[in-house]
Design a protein around this motif. Structure first.
Motif, PDB file in Angstrom:
ATOM      1  N   VAL A  62     -31.234 -75.254  31.578  1.00 26.54           N
ATOM      2  CA  VAL A  62     -32.327 -76.139  31.999  1.00 26.54           C
ATOM      3  C   VAL A  62     -33.081 -75.513  33.175  1.00 26.54           C
ATOM      4  N   ILE A  63     -32.338 -75.002  34.155  1.00 20.04           N
ATOM      5  CA  ILE A  63     -32.980 -74.375  35.315  1.00 20.04           C
ATOM      6  C   ILE A  63     -33.856 -73.212  34.873  1.00 20.04           C
ATOM      7  N   ARG A  64     -33.322 -72.367  33.975  1.00 17.99           N
ATOM      8  CA  ARG A  64     -34.103 -71.216  33.505  1.00 17.99           C
ATOM      9  C   ARG A  64     -35.354 -71.670  32.754  1.00 17.99           C
ATOM     10  N   GLY A  65     -35.207 -72.712  31.928  1.00 23.03           N
ATOM     11  CA  GLY A  65     -36.351 -73.205  31.170  1.00 23.03           C
ATOM     12  C   GLY A  65     -37.441 -73.775  32.051  1.00 23.03           C
ATOM     13  N   LEU A  66     -37.040 -74.444  33.138  1.00 23.77           N
ATOM     14  CA  LEU A  66     -38.021 -75.025  34.051  1.00 23.77           C
ATOM     15  C   LEU A  66     -38.716 -73.961  34.902  1.00 23.77           C
ATOM     16  N   LEU A  67     -37.954 -72.952  35.312  1.00 30.41           N
ATOM     17  CA  LEU A  67     -38.503 -71.944  36.209  1.00 30.41           C
ATOM     18  C   LEU A  67     -39.222 -70.818  35.481  1.00 30.41           C
ATOM     19  N   ARG A  68     -38.744 -70.498  34.280  1.00 32.31           N
ATOM     20  CA  ARG A  68     -39.342 -69.372  33.563  1.00 32.31           C
ATOM     21  C   ARG A  68     -39.432 -69.676  32.071  1.00 32.31           C
ATOM     22  N   PRO A  69     -40.329 -70.568  31.674  1.00 35.79           N
ATOM     23  CA  PRO A  69     -40.462 -70.897  30.248  1.00 35.79           C
ATOM     24  C   PRO A  69     -40.914 -69.687  29.442  1.00 35.79           C
ATOM     25  N   ARG A  70     -40.356 -69.554  28.262  1.00 33.85           N
ATOM     26  CA  ARG A  70     -40.622 -68.363  27.445  1.00 33.85           C
ATOM     27  C   ARG A  70     -42.028 -68.328  26.868  1.00 33.85           C
ATOM     28  N   TYR A  71     -42.688 -69.475  26.796  1.00 32.87           N
ATOM     29  CA  TYR A  71     -44.007 -69.499  26.164  1.00 32.87           C
ATOM     30  C   TYR A  71     -45.123 -69.089  27.128  1.00 32.87           C
ATOM     31  N   ARG A  72     -44.812 -68.896  28.401  1.00 32.53           N
ATOM     32  CA  ARG A  72     -45.846 -68.504  29.364  1.00 32.53           C
ATOM     33  C   ARG A  72     -45.910 -66.993  29.513  1.00 32.53           C
ATOM     34  N   GLY A  73     -47.099 -66.465  29.416  1.00 34.53           N
ATOM     35  CA  GLY A  73     -47.288 -65.038  29.637  1.00 34.53           C
ATOM     36  C   GLY A  73     -46.959 -64.165  28.454  1.00 34.53           C
ATOM     37  N   GLY A  74     -46.507 -64.782  27.347  1.00 37.80           N
ATOM     38  CA  GLY A  74     -46.165 -63.987  26.167  1.00 37.80           C
ATOM     39  C   GLY A  74     -47.380 -63.733  25.296  1.00 37.80           C
TER      40      GLY A  74
ATOM     41  N   ARG B 202     -34.561 -77.672  26.529  1.00 37.60           N
ATOM     42  CA  ARG B 202     -34.829 -78.962  27.171  1.00 37.60           C
ATOM     43  C   ARG B 202     -35.718 -78.780  28.391  1.00 37.60           C
ATOM     44  N   GLY B 203     -35.472 -77.728  29.171  1.00 38.22           N
ATOM     45  CA  GLY B 203     -36.315 -77.470  30.326  1.00 38.22           C
ATOM     46  C   GLY B 203     -37.751 -77.193  29.927  1.00 38.22           C
ATOM     47  N   GLU B 204     -37.929 -76.390  28.886  1.00 37.78           N
ATOM     48  CA  GLU B 204     -39.272 -76.062  28.416  1.00 37.78           C
ATOM     49  C   GLU B 204     -39.967 -77.275  27.830  1.00 37.78           C
ATOM     50  N   GLN B 205     -39.219 -78.102  27.094  1.00 37.23           N
ATOM     51  CA  GLN B 205     -39.810 -79.321  26.546  1.00 37.23           C
ATOM     52  C   GLN B 205     -40.281 -80.243  27.666  1.00 37.23           C
ATOM     53  N   THR B 206     -39.506 -80.307  28.742  1.00 35.95           N
ATOM     54  CA  THR B 206     -39.870 -81.142  29.888  1.00 35.95           C
ATOM     55  C   THR B 206     -41.204 -80.710  30.474  1.00 35.95           C
ATOM     56  N   LEU B 207     -41.425 -79.399  30.586  1.00 34.15           N
ATOM     57  CA  LEU B 207     -42.686 -78.898  31.124  1.00 34.15           C
ATOM     58  C   LEU B 207     -43.856 -79.224  30.197  1.00 34.15           C
ATOM     59  N   ILE B 208     -43.642 -79.041  28.891  1.00 32.48           N
ATOM     60  CA  ILE B 208     -44.714 -79.298  27.924  1.00 32.48           C
ATOM     61  C   ILE B 208     -45.068 -80.788  27.895  1.00 32.48           C
ATOM     62  N   ALA B 209     -44.049 -81.638  27.933  1.00 26.49           N
ATOM     63  CA  ALA B 209     -44.285 -83.082  27.877  1.00 26.49           C
ATOM     64  C   ALA B 209     -44.887 -83.605  29.181  1.00 26.49           C
ATOM     65  N   GLY B 210     -44.594 -82.943  30.284  1.00 27.31           N
ATOM     66  CA  GLY B 210     -45.121 -83.385  31.568  1.00 27.31           C
ATOM     67  C   GLY B 210     -44.401 -84.575  32.152  1.00 27.31           C
ATOM     68  N   THR B 211     -43.245 -84.924  31.587  1.00 29.52           N
ATOM     69  CA  THR B 211     -42.440 -86.035  32.107  1.00 29.52           C
ATOM     70  C   THR B 211     -40.996 -85.573  32.247  1.00 29.52           C
ATOM     71  N   LEU B 212     -40.353 -86.006  33.309  1.00 25.70           N
ATOM     72  CA  LEU B 212     -38.976 -85.605  33.575  1.00 25.70           C
ATOM     73  C   LEU B 212     -38.049 -86.810  33.491  1.00 25.70           C
ATOM     74  N   LYS B 213     -37.079 -86.733  32.578  1.00 24.90           N
ATOM     75  CA  LYS B 213     -36.040 -87.746  32.505  1.00 24.90           C
ATOM     76  C   LYS B 213     -34.949 -87.361  33.504  1.00 24.90           C
ATOM     77  N   PRO B 214     -34.600 -88.244  34.419  1.00 23.63           N
ATOM     78  CA  PRO B 214     -33.610 -87.899  35.452  1.00 23.63           C
ATOM     79  C   PRO B 214     -32.318 -87.313  34.894  1.00 23.63           C
TER      80      PRO B 214
ATOM     81  N   GLU C  40     -39.778 -83.037  21.025  1.00 21.97           N
ATOM     82  CA  GLU C  40     -41.141 -83.123  21.546  1.00 21.97           C
ATOM     83  C   GLU C  40     -42.045 -83.883  20.579  1.00 21.97           C
ATOM     84  N   LEU C  41     -41.919 -83.605  19.282  1.00 19.87           N
ATOM     85  CA  LEU C  41     -42.744 -84.300  18.289  1.00 19.87           C
ATOM     86  C   LEU C  41     -42.382 -85.780  18.216  1.00 19.87           C
ATOM     87  N   MET C  42     -41.100 -86.091  18.215  1.00 26.23           N
ATOM     88  CA  MET C  42     -40.697 -87.495  18.125  1.00 26.23           C
ATOM     89  C   MET C  42     -41.123 -88.287  19.352  1.00 26.23           C
ATOM     90  N   ASP C  43     -41.114 -87.651  20.508  1.00 21.31           N
ATOM     91  CA  ASP C  43     -41.627 -88.317  21.706  1.00 21.31           C
ATOM     92  C   ASP C  43     -43.084 -88.725  21.515  1.00 21.31           C
TER      93      ASP C  43
END
Length: 347
Positions: A288-300, A207-219, A165-168
């Motif tokens: 990846v599916i779990r990270g996209l659907l239920r990121p650990r940083y939300r609601g904690g 990777r799923g959680e990083q995708t949500l934070i970055a707001g961009t999805l690599k196919p 995420e930082l390198m991006d």
């Protein structure tokens, strides 16, 4: 003028710092590098805390078991002569002395079938080059301290994938990242299949959680997840023709496993690779599916972390045997809840 380095190693409380053995043999001048060991239970928080305490111009992050070459700092320093270079790193290689399972994991990571676009993180190939997070890995990665702190370091909501995420962000701003195969470290893979399962699930979830934070999805991020869903659904449809891609995948895994065992010159690798490859793809896809659907940083709820930073080698002194601290500081840091309860280099 040679830059000063601050080597930072996050470790779980009471953990052994095997990386110190290699650092004690470093050829870089003693007065130009220090070593900080950050003890705690959240690696991203530990690294950021130690970075703020560091006194060097370059932060070099290693894991507790990263085996470095004696000249690694000399080589990294050369790349930082270019002012536009913000980060420099190298691959993580699997020792030949590892068990057949560990070597099978290393072979899979370093292959096109297993590691794919990130396989150069795990193999030594080519020459030093401008690169991206696809080739760089946090167990062997350095940053200019000024740039690292200006970007508030690693996103503490993430582990793993915090460095990606930082390198991006850095690349979007025009900074250069360098991958140098000669900076390779030696690091053992997970010792048990159960630990490997946790690793792949954690990598995918990160990777799923990083995708949500970055707001961009690599196919390519969704490829393992889509394959997992296909493998689960197709047998239920009862249409033989739809099984052809699954059969093709099985053939690819068979051939890759055979090639890996021949390259590794060990027949014991073959049955392990037959297990390691599908695990890598399917379990990573589930993560990846779990990270996209239920990121650990939300609601904690925010957590207070105790991080102890031990300066085991100040500038101008030798590495302390056993990781004995010359200076020790303890911090109570606000951060996110525990992620996997795991630490770099652990099993």
């Amino acid at each position: 003028m040679l830059p000063k380095f601050s080597i930072i190693i996050p470790v779980k409380p009471g953990g052994e710092v095997r990386a110190l053995a290699g650092l004690a043999k470093a050829t870089y001048p003693d007065d130009l590098f220090e070593v900080l060991v950050a003890y705690g239970c959240q690696p991203s928080v530990q690294r950021n805390t130690a970075a703020r305490e560091a006194r060097g111009e370059i932060l070099y992050f290693l894991d507790d078991d990263s085996g470095v070459a004696p000249e690694f700092l000399d080589r990294a320093a050369g790349h930082y002569q270019e002012e536009n270079v913000a980060a420099v790193g190298g691959p993580s290689l699997t020792p030949a002395t590892d068990s057949p399972l560990q070597r099978a994991i290393g072979i899979a990571f370093a292959s096109a079938v297993g590691g794919g676009g990130v396989r150069n993180r795990y193999r030594k190939v080519g020459s030093a080059r401008y690169s991206s997070d696809n080739e760089l890995i946090l167990c062997n990665l350095s940053f200019r301290r000024e740039i690292f702190l200006a970007h508030e370091g690693l996103d503490e909501r993430l582990y793993p994938n915090e460095e990606n995420e930082l390198m991006d962000r850095l690349q979007r701003e025009g900074h250069q990242l360098v991958h140098d195969p000669e900076l390779a470290v030696q690091r053992s893979q997970r010792r048990t299949y159960r630990a490997y399962l946790r690793q792949m699930y954690g990598y995918g979830r990160g990777r799923g959680e990083q995708t949500l934070i970055a707001g961009t999805l690599k196919p390519i991020t969704l490829a393992p997840s889509l394959f997992l869903l296909y493998a689960l659904v197709v047998p239920l449809l009862g249409v033989p023709l739809l099984n052809l891609p699954l059969l093709a995948y099985a053939l690819i895994v068979l051939l890759a496993s055979l090639q890996g065992s021949l390259t590794g010159k060990d027949a014991a690798l073959f049955p392990r690779l037959l297990l390691v490859y599908p695990t890598l793809h399917l379990v990573y896809g589930a993560g990846v599916i779990r990270g996209l659907l239920r990121p650990r940083y939300r609601g904690g709820k925010q957590t207070h972390w105790d991080v102890e930073v031990s300066r085991v080698k100040p500038f101008g002194e030798a590495v302390q045997p056993g990781g004995d601290a010359v200076q020790r500081s303890t911090f109570n840091v606000n951060g996110n809840p525990p992620i996997l309860g795991r630490h770099p280099g652990g099993v």
